[in-house]
Scaffold this active site. Sequence first.
Site, PDB file in Angstrom:
ATOM      1  N   HIS A 186       0.803  -1.241  -0.026  1.00 55.72           N
ATOM      2  CA  HIS A 186      -0.093   0.011  -0.141  1.00 55.72           C
ATOM      3  C   HIS A 186       0.829   1.276   0.076  1.00 55.72           C
ATOM      4  CE1 HIS A 186      -3.974  -1.359  -0.276  1.00 55.72           C
ATOM      5  NE2 HIS A 186      -3.799  -2.224   0.847  1.00 55.72           N
ATOM      6  N   ARG A 325      -6.253  -6.992 -19.823  1.00 55.03           N
ATOM      7  CA  ARG A 325      -5.624  -8.459 -19.581  1.00 55.03           C
ATOM      8  C   ARG A 325      -6.577  -9.242 -19.031  1.00 55.03           C
ATOM      9  NH1 ARG A 325      -0.232  -8.506 -15.677  1.00 55.03           N
ATOM     10  NH2 ARG A 325      -1.995  -8.710 -14.270  1.00 55.03           N
ATOM     11  N   GLU A 416       6.623 -11.898 -20.988  1.00 59.36           N
ATOM     12  CA  GLU A 416       6.889 -11.672 -19.580  1.00 59.36           C
ATOM     13  C   GLU A 416       7.964 -12.889 -19.201  1.00 59.36           C
ATOM     14  OE1 GLU A 416       3.457 -10.177 -16.684  1.00 59.36           O
ATOM     15  OE2 GLU A 416       2.677 -12.048 -18.015  1.00 59.36           O
ATOM     16  N   ASN A 439       8.023  -6.516 -15.329  1.00 57.76           N
ATOM     17  CA  ASN A 439       8.172  -7.056 -13.850  1.00 57.76           C
ATOM     18  C   ASN A 439       8.593  -8.387 -13.676  1.00 57.76           C
ATOM     19  OD1 ASN A 439       7.252  -4.437 -13.493  1.00 57.76           O
ATOM     20  ND2 ASN A 439       5.152  -5.045 -12.845  1.00 57.76           N
ATOM     21  N   ASP A 440       7.473  -9.272 -14.707  1.00 58.20           N
ATOM     22  CA  ASP A 440       7.789 -10.646 -14.817  1.00 58.20           C
ATOM     23  C   ASP A 440       8.937 -11.015 -15.504  1.00 58.20           C
ATOM     24  OD1 ASP A 440       6.192 -12.177 -12.843  1.00 58.20           O
ATOM     25  OD2 ASP A 440       4.561 -11.461 -13.946  1.00 58.20           O
ATOM     26  N   CYS A 487       4.181  -2.237 -20.368  1.00 57.82           N
ATOM     27  CA  CYS A 487       3.147  -2.083 -19.313  1.00 57.82           C
ATOM     28  C   CYS A 487       3.883  -2.509 -17.668  1.00 57.82           C
ATOM     29  CB  CYS A 487       2.045  -2.654 -19.546  1.00 57.82           C
ATOM     30  SG  CYS A 487       2.285  -4.535 -19.550  1.00 57.82           S
TER      31      CYS A 487
END
Length: 557
Positions: A186, A325, A416, A439-440, A487
Amino acid sequence: METRLRGVGVSHGMAIGEVRHIGTAVLEPPTREVAADEAPREAERARRAAEAVAADLRARGTLAGGQAQAVLEAQAMMAVDPELLADVDRRIGAGSSAEGAVHDAMAAYRELLAGAGEYLAARVADLDDVRNRVVARLMGVPIPGVPDSDEPYVLVARDLAPADTALLDPSLVLGFVTEEGGPTSHSAILARALGVPAVVALPGALRLAEGTVVAVDGSGGEVLVNPSARERASLARRAREREAATRTASGPGATRDGHKVPLMANIGTPADVAAAVEAGAEGVGLFRTEFLFLHGGQSPPGEDEQRAAYRQVLEAFPEGRVVVRVLDAGADKPLPFLPRAHDEPNPALGVRGLRALLEHPGVLAVQLRALAAAARELPVALDVMAPMVADQADARAFVDACRAAGLSARAGAMVEVPAAALRARSLLQEVEFLSVGTNDLAQYAFAADRQLGVVSRLHDPWQPALLDLVAMAAEAAKAEAKSCGVCGEAAADPLLACVLTGLGVTSLSMAASALPGVRAALAEHTLAQCERAAAAARAAESAEAARAAAEAVLASG
Ligand code: PEP
Ligand code: MG
């Protein structure tokens, strides 16, 4: 003396200010034995405290509105979770006080969450906050909370709880620094929503003394402690220049010489659309639909419920492009209605993303039909993409599922998995576009778990090997006259956005708050400069050197 600390930058920009800590220490209730005949009264006391805290959290949510409201309502539900309250009752029945029972029951629940994957582990801070609130109410002591300050400050915490941050005065918060947390905590989400720089997972953050001056670099992930007067002046000047450029840049994304790079928003729920529109997003580049499914319980949301949610998003961009997605579940996002058919010692390498959907084709078909229905009669350009596509067979299976559902949208594949970048041209024989999930892609390229703080160095999106893989995907798309966006989080770094453009990436999608900074950075540089910066970054031997090399090229005009 100046000291440099390194964490993970999760919200871009630079902030300089004094440290103020937020109190998040766990309240330890005193041990007290409760006699059997007192147990019903004690249980009633615990229940009332939990209900009062839930009501307070809901009221804070109503005040805060937006994304914070959803988070606070989820926390309110945690406070009065029936299983949790049953555990509290059991503990009181066994002789515990209300304070002790709440504390221990939540500690047990915490253990469960902490070990249950990234999404749920990131909710541990929310649970700690709920526990503190209920225990504090029972003990009659004040709840640890936000600093009481009239001067702007840099907020430092172990990890931030939404109940407190929702009531922060954004005009006083210059930036966030947390000892724990990650890109999906968060702290990160709220920092991006507020548009303030943030560095998380910074070892030693809690030892920063109250009032110490720090410079927070949310792009590079560094915190400079006690910067010299000269350093402060130079950092402040750079921050002012960037802010001025950010304010003046507007309109569609483009380099200084007019090379168009559509700037899109990443969203998780229809509630995120307003911020995206406000920030001038040209569409949605990544709609992470799993948020719709994560709260659904034992069965996936029905076709009508999904259609309504998708329609809300599509309607917001009548002229734009929206890339949805399909459900990305499995690994760190397990869902009860997608049971694992196999034992998975390494869930991140198991049946996740598209693989899970192909094992449960009914879930995919309902989602695709809902998307088709939502897009019908709307002028928006709908694109649908699959997560975790590994090879051409995956790409084909996804395209077939789209067609079988009567979907006329363009079908795309996320890049990814390194194999997808290496063989991007093969994927493009089946799909219409690519979107790189950095990220992946970093997680699999570097064999480094994205949830693990100790390997976060390898997740630096400036790693030249990651840039090489992005370049491969972009070059393949160019050769096939198709598009290749980014993205993942890499797109949100203004400097890196220029490098990605130089690598041939055709659109960038990011959190809405990052859009102005990226728009401004692109507008300052020509495509040729971006290409030179990209080449310089790829020629470097480390992430730090890549960043420095690109910065030098872009600064040289
Ligand atoms: C990515 O992996 O880069 C991505 C955009 O997907 P997520 O972060 O949702 O896994
Ligand atoms: Mg991903």
